[in-house]
Structures are given as structure tokens and as C-alpha cells.
Design a protein around this motif. Sequence first.
Motif, PDB file in Angstrom:
ATOM      1  N   CYS A 106      50.187 -73.257  13.552  1.00 30.36           N
ATOM      2  CA  CYS A 106      50.830 -74.246  12.678  1.00 30.36           C
ATOM      3  C   CYS A 106      51.369 -73.513  11.467  1.00 30.36           C
ATOM      4  O   CYS A 106      50.608 -73.030  10.625  1.00 30.36           O
ATOM      5  N   HIS A 107      52.704 -73.424  11.372  1.00 32.98           N
ATOM      6  CA  HIS A 107      53.349 -72.604  10.346  1.00 32.98           C
ATOM      7  C   HIS A 107      53.625 -73.343   9.043  1.00 32.98           C
ATOM      8  O   HIS A 107      54.127 -72.741   8.091  1.00 32.98           O
ATOM      9  N   ILE A 126      43.437 -73.145  17.248  1.00 33.78           N
ATOM     10  CA  ILE A 126      44.560 -73.419  16.353  1.00 33.78           C
ATOM     11  C   ILE A 126      44.537 -72.391  15.225  1.00 33.78           C
ATOM     12  O   ILE A 126      43.480 -72.142  14.631  1.00 33.78           O
ATOM     13  N   ILE A 127      45.682 -71.810  14.958  1.00 36.82           N
ATOM     14  CA  ILE A 127      45.824 -70.898  13.826  1.00 36.82           C
ATOM     15  C   ILE A 127      46.593 -71.621  12.730  1.00 36.82           C
ATOM     16  O   ILE A 127      47.699 -72.120  12.964  1.00 36.82           O
ATOM     17  N   ILE A 146      42.084 -69.757   9.870  1.00 35.99           N
ATOM     18  CA  ILE A 146      43.164 -69.389   8.960  1.00 35.99           C
ATOM     19  C   ILE A 146      43.488 -67.906   9.142  1.00 35.99           C
ATOM     20  O   ILE A 146      42.638 -67.042   8.931  1.00 35.99           O
ATOM     21  N   ILE A 147      44.717 -67.627   9.559  1.00 39.31           N
ATOM     22  CA  ILE A 147      45.204 -66.250   9.663  1.00 39.31           C
ATOM     23  C   ILE A 147      46.572 -66.215   8.979  1.00 39.31           C
ATOM     24  O   ILE A 147      47.579 -66.642   9.575  1.00 39.31           O
ATOM     25  N   PRO A 148      46.651 -65.760   7.747  1.00 36.09           N
ATOM     26  CA  PRO A 148      47.942 -65.737   7.043  1.00 36.09           C
ATOM     27  C   PRO A 148      48.949 -64.829   7.735  1.00 36.09           C
ATOM     28  O   PRO A 148      48.576 -63.842   8.385  1.00 36.09           O
ATOM     29  N   LYS A 319      43.143 -59.851  13.829  1.00 34.21           N
ATOM     30  CA  LYS A 319      42.422 -61.131  13.780  1.00 34.21           C
ATOM     31  C   LYS A 319      42.898 -62.060  14.894  1.00 34.21           C
ATOM     32  O   LYS A 319      42.100 -62.788  15.493  1.00 34.21           O
ATOM     33  N   THR A 320      44.193 -62.028  15.173  1.00 42.62           N
ATOM     34  CA  THR A 320      44.737 -62.852  16.248  1.00 42.62           C
ATOM     35  C   THR A 320      44.204 -62.396  17.600  1.00 42.62           C
ATOM     36  O   THR A 320      43.828 -63.217  18.453  1.00 42.62           O
TER      37      THR A 320
END
Length: 347
Positions: A106-107, A126-127, A146-148, A319-320
Motif C-alpha cells: 500500500c503506497h 501487507i506492506i 511497515i517497510i519504507p 526486509k521485503t
Amino acid sequence: MKVLLLSDFFLSGQTTHVLELAKQLKRLKIEPQIAFGTIHTRLFWSDYVPYLLQHKLPFCHGLSLGALTIQSRLWQPDLIHVQSSTLFHSAQILAYRLGIPFVVTCHGLGFSQARFRRYLAAASAIIAIGPRVAEELQEFRQKTQIIPNGVDTEVFTPPEKQTGPRRALLYVGRLEKKRLEPLRYLAEANSLLVGTPLKIISNFDPQIPGTTYLPWQVNLVPHLQKSGIVAACGRTAREALSCGNAVLLMQRAYDGVISPPLVKLPDFDFSGNLGRFDLADLKYDLHALLHRPHRLKKLQSFGRSYAEKHLSSADMAAKTAALYELVLKSPKKTPPPGWGSTTQSGW
């Protein structure tokens, strides 16, 4: 591990993110395959296909869902990672047909809407790109991480040779009607304080007095290295920091100069839409940067160090990849009876 990345293609930080993620995943020995849905710009052919070929990133485009299903069965991905909300439905059907999980990124904001719920519920993970996005996904918090978004800090670097202070102002960003008012304020402030035209890099010429327009640039590094102060948001703000710039955070509103106190705020993000400050404050902040060279230099140094510590795309990809591993180790979900049996003629 093989990962199928689904995304539409348009001039945005989201598109750049997909390309960067694919590049970094490949460095981690993960095999990415990018399937582009709708191509929204001719620059894809002239500027971005060479990039994909240069980095040996396999891709396809414009396939119907049936054709993509056939190709995916030949390629045999382990999971699907969908980046564009317009492709959530396709990702869910394709994942069912292939018997593999899918992950959603989700951007931005707005994913709390009912029309997205079924896809978020079906996703294995979900990221969210930031805390504010994650807040909207509280219903799915147990599978949201949360992965910025990150940038390649080895590519986006300060200039090697610096002959003097970096004081040039640059605006970079996609333009739309709601972004024009802040840009006008910035152009007026630049005209009063600098006297030379404000350089703008964007998708169209806003024809604002006191500005010089450059069309969209695939490679922003030379421009960011020549500047010293950049007005931007989102991914471009991150890239500007990594190149050692002071950044005026703005999009539809103005959120101030990115500084140590600002990034420590609990609701800090790169959207440029919070409206922390009045647009009139742009003039004050630009004046302070131009007339306090020591502060400007400190902010430029801070921007680079912050990017290296917090904005690395290598860390983002790691992280992904860890999330992919977690998803693949989790038990498979049983789809509802009859799901995915309807023939889809396209995306």
C-alpha cells in the motif's frame, strides 16, 4: 526464490520503487519478473526499457490475465507481489490459479475503503510504506509490516568534487492542479530571494512566471548533485537527501525543512501533504537557508547521513525478502469455493 511483481507503469515514485526493488532483490539472489499492466507514458519505451535491459530485469507488459496465467505457469513463481491497487483483483485471481500466496504493498492513503477490503483480507501479507498508511490498516495489523521505500545510496550520492557552497534551488515532482499553489509560492520566494528563474523538473510545464522548465528526467542524479536545496516529496525527497541536499518538503501543502527535529515527530512522513506550516513560511525557510550557510551545510550533511541510515533500498529489499520467506513458511489459505473459476479477458 522467484517473485512476480505486478505494477502499472506511470511517472511516479511507485514505478521507480518497483524497478529499484527488483534490482535489489536480484542482488539478494532472488529472481524477479515484472509484469506491467497499463503503460501510461511513452517514456517507458524510450527511457525505461533500456534501464530494464541494462540491469537484466525480465519483464512483460499488456498481457491479458489468461496469457499472464499461462506464462506464469511456465515461469513458476513462488509468490506474487502486487504494487498497484488497480491490479489487486488480478493478483488475487492469479495467486489462486497458481496456488501461491500474494503480498500487497500500500503506497499511500485510502486503503481503508471497502472496495479494497476483500483483497487485503486475502493477501498473505501487507506492506505499508509508512506509519500513517499502517494506521489505516488496523483491521489487518497482524499481517501488516511497515517497510519504507528506499533509494540506492550508492547511486544517489553527493558530488565528489565541490568547488563552493551548494545553494541552487530545484523543484522536482509530478504536477497536478492541487500542487500548483505551493509551487507558485516557491517561485515567488525564489524570485525575491535569488532573482534567477526557479528550475522545475516535472511531467509538464506549469508556465509559472519566474521558472525554467525541464521535462521529466529518468536520471536525476546530475541535477540533484548540482543543486543544494530541493523542494520535493516522496521518493524524490529521499533521493535529494541521499545526494546531500537540504529538502523543503512539499506537495499539495508545505511540511517544512527536513531536519533532525522534524524526522523525530511521531507522524513524520514524506508525503508533503500534512500542512504543518503555512505556504508563506516557504519564504522564511528559504531565506534562512540562503543566509545561514553554516545551517545549510549542516542540513546537507544530515540529509546524507539520514539517507544512509534510514533510506537504503538495500535494507528495504532485505526486509521485503525476509517477509517473503515468512509468507512462504506460513500455512496456505483455502480459497472460497468456486473462487478464480471465472474467465478474465484482461487486467
